[in-house]
Design an enzyme around this catalytic site. Structure first.
Site, PDB file in Angstrom:
ATOM      1  N   LEU A   1     -18.269  26.951   4.692  1.00 40.79           N
ATOM      2  CA  LEU A   1     -19.678  26.582   4.690  1.00 40.79           C
ATOM      3  C   LEU A   1     -20.446  27.481   3.722  1.00 40.79           C
ATOM      4  O   LEU A   1     -21.606  27.790   3.962  1.00 40.79           O
ATOM      5  CB  LEU A   1     -20.275  26.702   6.095  1.00 40.79           C
ATOM      6  CG  LEU A   1     -19.984  25.562   7.082  1.00 40.79           C
ATOM      7  CD1 LEU A   1     -20.774  25.769   8.370  1.00 40.79           C
ATOM      8  CD2 LEU A   1     -20.327  24.187   6.491  1.00 40.79           C
TER       9      LEU A   1
ATOM     10  N   ARG B   1      -3.393  28.320  -0.238  1.00 34.70           N
ATOM     11  CA  ARG B   1      -4.586  28.536  -1.058  1.00 34.70           C
ATOM     12  C   ARG B   1      -4.234  29.505  -2.166  1.00 34.70           C
ATOM     13  O   ARG B   1      -3.527  30.492  -1.917  1.00 34.70           O
ATOM     14  CB  ARG B   1      -5.708  29.165  -0.209  1.00 34.70           C
ATOM     15  CG  ARG B   1      -6.161  28.345   0.950  1.00 34.70           C
ATOM     16  CD  ARG B   1      -6.801  29.229   2.002  1.00 34.70           C
ATOM     17  NE  ARG B   1      -5.827  30.179   2.561  1.00 34.70           N
ATOM     18  CZ  ARG B   1      -6.140  31.230   3.316  1.00 34.70           C
ATOM     19  NH1 ARG B   1      -7.404  31.493   3.601  1.00 34.70           N
ATOM     20  NH2 ARG B   1      -5.205  32.030   3.798  1.00 34.70           N
ATOM     21  N   GLU B   2      -4.727  29.253  -3.371  1.00 32.86           N
ATOM     22  CA  GLU B   2      -4.536  30.235  -4.438  1.00 32.86           C
ATOM     23  C   GLU B   2      -5.247  31.515  -4.003  1.00 32.86           C
ATOM     24  O   GLU B   2      -6.274  31.470  -3.343  1.00 32.86           O
ATOM     25  CB  GLU B   2      -5.098  29.701  -5.758  1.00 32.86           C
ATOM     26  CG  GLU B   2      -4.257  28.546  -6.259  1.00 32.86           C
ATOM     27  CD  GLU B   2      -4.728  28.008  -7.605  1.00 32.86           C
ATOM     28  OE1 GLU B   2      -5.306  28.767  -8.396  1.00 32.86           O
ATOM     29  OE2 GLU B   2      -4.515  26.813  -7.836  1.00 32.86           O
TER      30      GLU B   2
ATOM     31  N   ALA C   1     -22.390  27.787   0.562  1.00 31.54           N
ATOM     32  CA  ALA C   1     -23.076  26.940  -0.425  1.00 31.54           C
ATOM     33  C   ALA C   1     -23.109  27.646  -1.775  1.00 31.54           C
ATOM     34  O   ALA C   1     -23.057  28.870  -1.849  1.00 31.54           O
ATOM     35  CB  ALA C   1     -24.493  26.653   0.054  1.00 31.54           C
TER      36      ALA C   1
ATOM     37  N   CYS D   1      -7.046  21.210  -7.104  1.00 35.44           N
ATOM     38  CA  CYS D   1      -6.691  20.461  -5.883  1.00 35.44           C
ATOM     39  C   CYS D   1      -7.842  19.634  -5.324  1.00 35.44           C
ATOM     40  O   CYS D   1      -7.805  18.407  -5.385  1.00 35.44           O
ATOM     41  CB  CYS D   1      -6.173  21.426  -4.832  1.00 35.44           C
ATOM     42  SG  CYS D   1      -4.724  22.350  -5.410  1.00 35.44           S
TER      43      CYS D   1
ATOM     44  N   THR E   1       0.676  17.117  -9.495  1.00 39.21           N
ATOM     45  CA  THR E   1       0.262  15.709  -9.571  1.00 39.21           C
ATOM     46  C   THR E   1      -1.192  15.667 -10.042  1.00 39.21           C
ATOM     47  O   THR E   1      -2.096  15.419  -9.248  1.00 39.21           O
ATOM     48  CB  THR E   1       0.385  15.029  -8.188  1.00 39.21           C
ATOM     49  OG1 THR E   1      -0.299  15.837  -7.215  1.00 39.21           O
ATOM     50  CG2 THR E   1       1.834  14.861  -7.770  1.00 39.21           C
TER      51      THR E   1
ATOM     52  N   PHE F   1       0.143  23.889   2.277  1.00 43.99           N
ATOM     53  CA  PHE F   1      -1.304  24.013   2.430  1.00 43.99           C
ATOM     54  C   PHE F   1      -1.802  25.339   1.862  1.00 43.99           C
ATOM     55  O   PHE F   1      -2.827  25.852   2.273  1.00 43.99           O
ATOM     56  CB  PHE F   1      -1.680  23.903   3.916  1.00 43.99           C
ATOM     57  CG  PHE F   1      -1.160  22.644   4.569  1.00 43.99           C
ATOM     58  CD1 PHE F   1      -1.819  21.435   4.370  1.00 43.99           C
ATOM     59  CD2 PHE F   1      -0.006  22.654   5.333  1.00 43.99           C
ATOM     60  CE1 PHE F   1      -1.335  20.260   4.944  1.00 43.99           C
ATOM     61  CE2 PHE F   1       0.491  21.491   5.918  1.00 43.99           C
ATOM     62  CZ  PHE F   1      -0.177  20.289   5.717  1.00 43.99           C
TER      63      PHE F   1
ATOM     64  N   LYS G   1      -9.520  16.747  -7.609  1.00 44.30           N
ATOM     65  CA  LYS G   1      -8.637  15.619  -7.972  1.00 44.30           C
ATOM     66  C   LYS G   1      -8.038  14.963  -6.738  1.00 44.30           C
ATOM     67  O   LYS G   1      -7.778  13.756  -6.743  1.00 44.30           O
ATOM     68  CB  LYS G   1      -7.574  16.038  -8.989  1.00 44.30           C
ATOM     69  CG  LYS G   1      -6.503  16.993  -8.508  1.00 44.30           C
ATOM     70  CD  LYS G   1      -5.186  16.315  -8.171  1.00 44.30           C
ATOM     71  CE  LYS G   1      -4.186  17.349  -7.712  1.00 44.30           C
ATOM     72  NZ  LYS G   1      -3.079  16.825  -6.960  1.00 44.30           N
TER      73      LYS G   1
HETATM   74  C1  UGA Z   1      -7.107  24.163  -1.543  1.00 47.39           C
HETATM   75  C2  UGA Z   1      -6.936  24.131  -0.012  1.00 47.39           C
HETATM   76  O1  UGA Z   1      -7.831  25.073   0.576  1.00 47.39           O
HETATM   77  C3  UGA Z   1      -5.492  24.471   0.365  1.00 47.39           C
HETATM   78  O2  UGA Z   1      -5.330  24.382   1.769  1.00 47.39           O
HETATM   79  C4  UGA Z   1      -4.557  23.483  -0.324  1.00 47.39           C
HETATM   80  O3  UGA Z   1      -3.203  23.754  -0.045  1.00 47.39           O
HETATM   81  C5  UGA Z   1      -4.771  23.568  -1.832  1.00 47.39           C
HETATM   82  O4  UGA Z   1      -6.154  23.275  -2.139  1.00 47.39           O
HETATM   83  C6  UGA Z   1      -3.880  22.562  -2.488  1.00 47.39           C
HETATM   84  O5  UGA Z   1      -4.146  21.353  -2.366  1.00 47.39           O
HETATM   85  O6  UGA Z   1      -2.840  22.933  -3.036  1.00 47.39           O
HETATM   86  P1  UGA Z   1      -7.451  26.101  -3.350  1.00 47.39           P
HETATM   87  O7  UGA Z   1      -7.639  24.995  -4.332  1.00 47.39           O
HETATM   88  O8  UGA Z   1      -6.581  27.259  -3.686  1.00 47.39           O
HETATM   89  O9  UGA Z   1      -6.868  25.495  -1.970  1.00 47.39           O
HETATM   90  O10 UGA Z   1      -8.887  26.703  -3.063  1.00 47.39           O
HETATM   91  P2  UGA Z   1      -9.952  26.709  -1.873  1.00 47.39           P
HETATM   92  O11 UGA Z   1      -9.933  28.027  -1.221  1.00 47.39           O
HETATM   93  O12 UGA Z   1      -9.833  25.501  -1.016  1.00 47.39           O
HETATM   94  O13 UGA Z   1     -11.300  26.603  -2.724  1.00 47.39           O
HETATM   95  C7  UGA Z   1     -11.561  25.436  -3.495  1.00 47.39           C
HETATM   96  C8  UGA Z   1     -12.919  25.530  -4.137  1.00 47.39           C
HETATM   97  O14 UGA Z   1     -13.946  25.438  -3.156  1.00 47.39           O
HETATM   98  C9  UGA Z   1     -13.190  26.831  -4.907  1.00 47.39           C
HETATM   99  O15 UGA Z   1     -13.846  26.507  -6.127  1.00 47.39           O
HETATM  100  C10 UGA Z   1     -14.111  27.603  -3.975  1.00 47.39           C
HETATM  101  O16 UGA Z   1     -14.958  28.482  -4.678  1.00 47.39           O
HETATM  102  C11 UGA Z   1     -14.895  26.473  -3.350  1.00 47.39           C
HETATM  103  N1  UGA Z   1     -15.484  26.805  -2.026  1.00 47.39           N
HETATM  104  C12 UGA Z   1     -14.677  27.167  -0.987  1.00 47.39           C
HETATM  105  C13 UGA Z   1     -16.850  26.721  -1.851  1.00 47.39           C
HETATM  106  O17 UGA Z   1     -17.614  26.372  -2.791  1.00 47.39           O
HETATM  107  N2  UGA Z   1     -17.386  27.014  -0.618  1.00 47.39           N
HETATM  108  C14 UGA Z   1     -16.610  27.386   0.429  1.00 47.39           C
HETATM  109  O18 UGA Z   1     -17.167  27.616   1.526  1.00 47.39           O
HETATM  110  C15 UGA Z   1     -15.222  27.465   0.243  1.00 47.39           C
END
Ligand code: UGA
Length: 423
Positions: free
Chosen positions: A238, A136-137, A240, A248, A67, A134, A251
């Site tokens: 947390l 995570r990639e 930075a 995800c 989506t 939920f 958007k």
């Molecule tokens: C995210 C959610 O964490 C999942 O639970 C959810 O199922 C998924 O979206 C989804 O909607 O399908 P994802 O997009 O794989 O998962 O990645 P995240 O691990 O959440 O990271 C997202 C972004 O945040 C990345 O660019 C990462 O580098 C950044 N990030 C993450 C930070 O800048 N700081 C952090 O402390 C953690």
């Protein structure tokens, strides 16, 4: 699902993906996925097809399509979900349960059930449940077979039977103690977007603190460590740096705001506008810092970018902060070379104007500045002394705060980071 013991028919409209998956080759990089395909395909429990009719006898139909954000708008584009439902509906039987997994604006499930009912053979009562994922990639397999919770949104006369059927599907993780919550459609839909909004808020909170740390000469990494010891806050999410990207979080918070606005609850989510703004600002702050450190201009400077994927252990470049920064530097006249362990091919398709290198050394050759923008493990293992020998200027800016400043500084590098003191 096939690994859990079920017989699975996976339908996709993209014949190329179907063909590649049938050969056991995943169309994207996800740790362990090719290996899992190699285990599961020979069992015959998993088949791929473009033909919906082949799924006609299934007991459960999961809708897992994307989506994405609508072009030029904040709202989510749910057309793929409705298109999948429309193609599926004529093949439904009365016993089958349709299960929505896609991340959707609240209210979509109720509309989808009506749409499925219209398209189903006459006399078939459509059963629908909403069961957000939920994952995570980078951890997709683990998060699917052993998630931290199940949420079942069920409604209507078949609700109890729908719960029982989902319990059968997830019997193995449920037996290992995975919590399971039963809600109505709207709550289940909201759990997903609320979770992502919370995660985005946590990241932007610490990035806002990084801005204050920079102004005050404090250290955001130490701040996060100290905050994280309070288990009401927790240290996760947390970190930075250049902020969140991917298909995800960015958007989803925008689509959530757009949906709240439609529901007349826009004031409730006004703070997400700020969360988004803080996040976008991190990317320009990174470019500003690089420019400052390069003597006030990036024009003609050689910039090495380490990272293209939006996060490590993925080749997904959707809304990647690393590529945004690389492109912004190029537009200021820098000569930018990008390296990523897995995402170069994907990046090249979308940003053919950037240069790419197959190795860290290749990207850093003659560089005036090295920007560390995706925190791959490989980058933490770089030998700073050896890399100093190939760059023009040993200057590194850590956009993810995962490199060890002392190690880089003792090897002769100027190490700078977002939200951390100069020395
Ligand atoms: C995210 C959610 O964490 C999942 O639970 C959810 O199922 C998924 O979206 C989804 O909607 O399908 P994802 O997009 O794989 O998962 O990645 P995240 O691990 O959440 O990271 C997202 C972004 O945040 C990345 O660019 C990462 O580098 C950044 N990030 C993450 C930070 O800048 N700081 C952090 O402390 C953690």
């Amino acid at each position: 699902m096939a690994e859990l013991g079920h017989t699975v028919i996976a339908v996709d409209s993209d014949a190329g993906k179907v063909e590649s998956l049938s050969r056991g080759v995943a169309p994207m990089f996800e740790p362990g996925l090719d290996e899992l395909l190699a285990v599961v395909l020979p069992t015959g429990r998993l088949r791929f097809t473009t033909d919906y009719a082949q799924a006609a006898n299934a007991d459960v139909h999961f809708i897992c399509v994307g989506t994405p954000q609508r072009r030029g708008e904040n709202a989510a584009d749910t057309s793929f979900v409705f298109a999948a439902a429309q193609s599926l509906a004529p093949h439904l039987s009365g016993k089958a349960l349709v299960v929505g997994k896609s991340t959707v604006p609240v209210g979509t499930a109720a509309r989808l059930r009506d749409r499925l009912q219209q398209g189903a053979p006459s006399g078939v009562g459509v059963r629908l449940a909403w069961n957000p994922e939920f994952l995570r990639e980078g951890f997709a397999i683990r998060d699917t077979v052993a998630p931290n919770r199940f949420v079942y949104g069920v409604q209507g006369p078949s609700a109890d039977a729908d719960v029982a059927l989902l319990d059968e599907v997830y019997a193995s993780p449920l037996a290992s103690g995975t919590p399971r919550l039963v809600t109505d459609f709207a709550t289940a839909e909201l759990v997903k977007v609320a979770a992502n909004a919370f995660l985005a808020t946590k990241i932007s909170f610490i990035n806002a603190m990084a801005e204050v740390c920079e102004a005050a000469g404090a250290d955001v990494v130490q701040l996060a460590d100290a905050l994280g010891h309070d288990d009401r806050i927790g240290r996760k999410f947390l970190n930075a740096g250049v902020g969140f990207g991917g298909g995800c979080l960015p958007k989803d918070i925008r689509a959530f705001m757009a949906r709240a606005c439609e529901l007349g609850a826009d004031e409730a989510l006004g703070f997400l506008r700020e969360i988004d703004a803080i996040n976008v600002r991190r990317r320009s702050r990174m470019v500003d810092l690089a420019r400052e450190q390069c003597g006030g201009t990036l024009a003609g400077r050689r910039v090495a970018v380490l990272g293209a994927a939006f996060k490590p252990d993925s080749d997904d470049i959707r809304d990647s902060p690393a590529l945004d920064v690389a492109e912004a530097a190029r537009q200021e006249g820098a000569v930018v070379t990008v390296h990523d362990p897995k995402a170069i091919e994907a990046a090249r398709l979308v940003h053919p104007e950037l240069a790419y290198a197959d190795t860290v050394e290749g990207a850093c050759m003659g560089a005036n500045v090295v920007l560390h923008l995706t925190e791959w493990k490989q980058f933490r293992e770089i030998d700073p002394a050896a890399l100093a020998a190939v760059v023009a200027n040993p200057l590194i800016i850590d956009g993810r705060n995962t490199l060890d400043p002392a190690r880089w500084r003792s090897a002769g590098w100027v190490y700078r980071a977002l939200g951390r003191p100069t020395v």
